[in-house]
Scaffold this motif. Structure first.
Motif, PDB file in Angstrom:
ATOM      1  N   GLY A  67       0.935  -1.221  -0.080  1.00 55.73           N
ATOM      2  CA  GLY A  67       0.117  -0.189   0.297  1.00 55.73           C
ATOM      3  C   GLY A  67       0.679   1.680  -0.218  1.00 55.73           C
ATOM      4  N   GLY A  68       0.411   2.131  -1.141  1.00 57.83           N
ATOM      5  CA  GLY A  68       1.104   3.251  -0.819  1.00 57.83           C
ATOM      6  C   GLY A  68       2.405   3.443  -1.720  1.00 57.83           C
ATOM      7  N   ARG A  98       9.403   8.461   0.006  1.00 52.98           N
ATOM      8  CA  ARG A  98       8.749   7.505  -0.332  1.00 52.98           C
ATOM      9  C   ARG A  98       9.331   6.680   0.119  1.00 52.98           C
ATOM     10  N   ASP A 100       8.085   3.053  -0.133  1.00 52.36           N
ATOM     11  CA  ASP A 100       8.489   1.591  -1.382  1.00 52.36           C
ATOM     12  C   ASP A 100       7.606   2.015  -2.406  1.00 52.36           C
ATOM     13  N   ASP A 120       2.456   4.634 -11.617  1.00 51.75           N
ATOM     14  CA  ASP A 120       2.754   5.829 -11.218  1.00 51.75           C
ATOM     15  C   ASP A 120       3.788   6.171 -12.289  1.00 51.75           C
TER      16      ASP A 120
END
Length: 158
Positions: A67-68, A98, A100, A120
């Motif tokens: 997640g993320g 960030r 991960d 992304d």
């Protein structure tokens, strides 16, 4: 803060030269990257045992992505970049805090459009098509090369 690296890939890598190279470069990346706030790197393999195709593979890959995480799809339509550009991209993600990054590698038919388009970033290893097991090796080598570039190591020569 460290940028943890996840290689999320369809299929199981069997023992052999590709696995040996992949493991060697990830080990080198972990050793070189540790002091730079990069790593560790982990491999997450998924298999679509029911034959659901790219959509089923995409769902399994989504489940392997933390997640993320920044999601970077390996895809022939992605951006072709130099090794120093790749190193700077990793450094930027790390410096942005960030936690991960997930590099996503599809199966024989590639990535499902919804996964590819939702990423992304998209990275191409060149205009030639590579077997997905070799793509893993090439990615792991570039991760090590990126860490070496950021460390000022002589491994990468222009």
């Amino acid at each position: 803060m460290s940028l943890k690296v996840h290689v999320c890939a369809v299929g199981r890598m069997r023992s052999g030269p590709e696995k040996d190279l992949f493991d060697e470069y990830l080990t080198r990346f972990d050793k070189t990257g540790r002091a730079l706030g990069l790593g560790p790197a982990r491999l997450h393999e998924v298999e679509d045992r029911k034959g659901g195709g790219m959509s089923a593979e995409a769902a399994l890959l989504q489940g392997a992505i933390p997640g993320g995480a920044v999601v970077c799809a390996l895809d022939e339509r992605g951006r072709v970049m130099s090794s120093p550009e790749f190193a700077q991209m990793l450094a930027r993600w790390r410096d942005e805090g960030r936690g991960d990054v997930a590099f996503v590698i599809g199966g024989a038919d590639g990535l499902a459009p919804e996964l590819r388009e939702g990423a992304d970033a998209a990275l191409s290893l060149g205009r030639m098509v590579w077997p997905h097991m070799l793509a893993r090796v090439m990615l792991s080598e570039q991760l090590y090369r990126a860490a070496s570039i950021l460390a000022g190591s002589p491994y990468h020569r222009l």
